[in-house]
Write an enzyme that holds these catalytic residues in place. Structure first.
Site, short mmCIF file in Angstrom:
data_model
loop_
_atom_site.label_atom_id
_atom_site.label_comp_id
_atom_site.label_asym_id
_atom_site.label_seq_id
_atom_site.Cartn_x
_atom_site.Cartn_y
_atom_site.Cartn_z
N HIS A 1 24.95 21.52 5.92
CA HIS A 1 24.55 20.57 6.35
C HIS A 1 25.82 19.40 6.37
O HIS A 1 26.34 19.27 5.49
CB HIS A 1 23.51 19.88 5.38
CG HIS A 1 23.16 18.37 5.71
ND1 HIS A 1 22.13 18.12 6.46
CD2 HIS A 1 23.40 17.20 5.25
CE1 HIS A 1 21.74 16.67 6.48
NE2 HIS A 1 22.80 16.39 6.16
N CYS A 2 25.77 18.95 7.61
CA CYS A 2 27.22 18.27 8.02
C CYS A 2 26.90 16.84 7.94
O CYS A 2 26.02 16.35 8.60
CB CYS A 2 27.80 18.61 9.40
SG CYS A 2 29.29 17.70 9.72
N VAL A 3 27.68 16.08 7.08
CA VAL A 3 27.41 14.75 6.99
C VAL A 3 27.80 13.82 7.80
O VAL A 3 27.44 12.47 8.15
CB VAL A 3 28.00 14.06 5.56
CG1 VAL A 3 27.03 14.84 4.16
CG2 VAL A 3 29.47 14.17 5.29
N SER B 1 23.13 15.85 10.07
CA SER B 1 22.11 16.88 10.64
C SER B 1 22.72 18.28 10.20
O SER B 1 23.89 18.45 9.62
CB SER B 1 22.07 16.75 11.95
OG SER B 1 21.20 17.92 12.74
#
Length: 407
Positions: free
Chosen positions: A287-289, A293
């Site tokens: 999960h990339c901040v 998303s």
């Protein structure tokens, strides 16, 4: 007769229901279901009054009170819009205010620059671990990334280009790189490969088919539309139950591991449930901040492309800026030694933005390197972290590579 009677009763009920008054551009319905106004932002807030009173009298404020105050502020923070004020996510605002202030303060003196540019990554990491521990979605990092791109480009146009050392071709290349970054980020933020419950999809499909049939006036063999949709729903549910029972009978241990209780489905290989997004993702990497998303099967290539374009554009912009404010010096030497740069505020601000961009670029280069190594070893970041957590992986090359024995 019964259908006519039901139609008449429905019309009577609609006539009895009071119509809601349309909202003006500054009005909205708050979380309590009451009409409120944007101008009443700080009115009638007992928690805020209590917190200010305890703060003035030098008394400690309870964490529950602070959470209620933040919930009230986030609910009332809105902008005027057509047919009612729109809610603004409060996590978007801090980067828009703090980043220009910190960078301009850092350009006053060399020591202030060292303190500010050191504290910014520390504060960002602290906020990341705070939100990551709570498993909350935040737009802070997406807002920080997009606003950093825009603000760096603004400083470049206002402070570097007027000095006359940047040609139109170089400016056009940098602008094209910026637009390509935004395009790749837009593509990377789209659906990463979410898994949907087939039962819910069949249910919605069955109801839509029945609606189409009834609208076209086709016959449904004497059954009302509600009965037809119920039959379709029951049939789809029975088929799903039969399929899941066959899977359970075939390999119960494997299905138990791959069964997602939240999404109510059997995950395919290498899929995982994201606790922040609240849904399963095909071949989930992490999960990339920075894009708020997940990175999965459908957007992994766009994510890698966005990182690559960002690195190339950032290095090119840093090179153009250092060539302008530190003449007759190589880029690497000018980054660490540029005498007289703080004598002019314009050059000092440009130099501070160069160092800020260099810090961000170094962090993104590390992420890009880890992604390339994981791809070369055919593993995902989630599988790497899981192998380290279970102590089944071996660290290689100073921890850059983790052998998970999946090949």
């Amino acid at each position: 007769m019964t259908q006519k009677g039901s139609l008449k009763s429905a019309k009577n009920n609609k006539a009895e229901e009071p119509e809601l008054e349309p909202l003006c551009c500054c009005e909205y319905i708050d979380r309590n279901g009451e009409k409120n106004h944007v101008a009443a932002f700080l009115c009638d807030c007992q928690d805020l009054d209590e917190g200010c009173e305890r703060w003035i009298t030098c008394k400690s404020v309870q964490p529950e009170t602070c959470e209620r105050i933040m919930e009230t502020i986030s609910d009332r923070l809105r902008i005027p819009w057509l047919r009612g004020a729109k809610k603004v996510n409060i996590s978007i605002i801090p980067p828009l205010i703090l980043l220009p202030v910190f960078l301009r303060v850092a350009s006053w003196h060399f020591l202030l620059g060292v303190v500010v540019l050191t504290s910014l990554p520390v504060l960002a990491l602290w906020y990341y671990y705070l939100t990551h521990r709570r498993k909350e979605q935040t737009l802070f990092f997406l807002s920080l990334g997009l606003f950093s791109l825009g603000y760096m480009y603004y400083v470049f146009l206002q402070e570097v280009v007027p000095k006359g050392h940047v040609g139109p071709t170089q400016l056009a290349l940098l602008t094209c790189g910026l637009f390509l970054i935004l395009l790749a980020l837009y593509r990377a933020k789209k659906n990463p490969g979410y898994l949907r419950n087939p039962a819910s999809e069949d249910t919605s499909l069955g109801s839509s088919q029945v609606e189409c049939l009834t609208r076209k006036g086709q016959k449904t063999k004497g059954l009302p539309s509600a009965d037809m949709s119920g039959i379709l729903n029951n049939r789809s549910l029975r088929d799903d139950q039969k399929g899941s029972s066959r899977l359970l009978a075939g390999s119960p241990t494997k299905v138990k591991e791959d069964w997602c209780a939240q999404c109510q489905l059997v995950r395919p290989a290498r899929a995982w449930h994201c606790r922040i997004c609240g849904i399963c993702v095909r071949r989930m990497d992490h999960h990339c901040v920075w894009i708020n998303s997940c990175v999965g099967e459908s957007n992994h290539q766009a994510f890698i492309l966005a990182l690559l374009i960002f690195l190339l554009t950032s290095v090119y912009g840093i090179t153009l800026t250092l060539d302008t404010i530190c003449r007759d010096r190589s880029v690497f030497i000018a980054l660490f030694y540029c005498p007289g740069v703080y004598a002019d505020y314009s050059s000092a601000l440009s130099f501070t933005c160069v160092w800020y961009s260099a810090i961000i670029t170094a962090g993104m280069a590390y992420i890009f390197l880890i992604q390339l190594l994981n791809i070369s070893y055919n593993v995902t970041e989630r599988e790497v972290q899981q192998a380290l957590r279970r102590k089944t992986g071996r660290r290689l090359l100073c921890g850059l590579i983790v052998d998970t024995d999946l090949l």
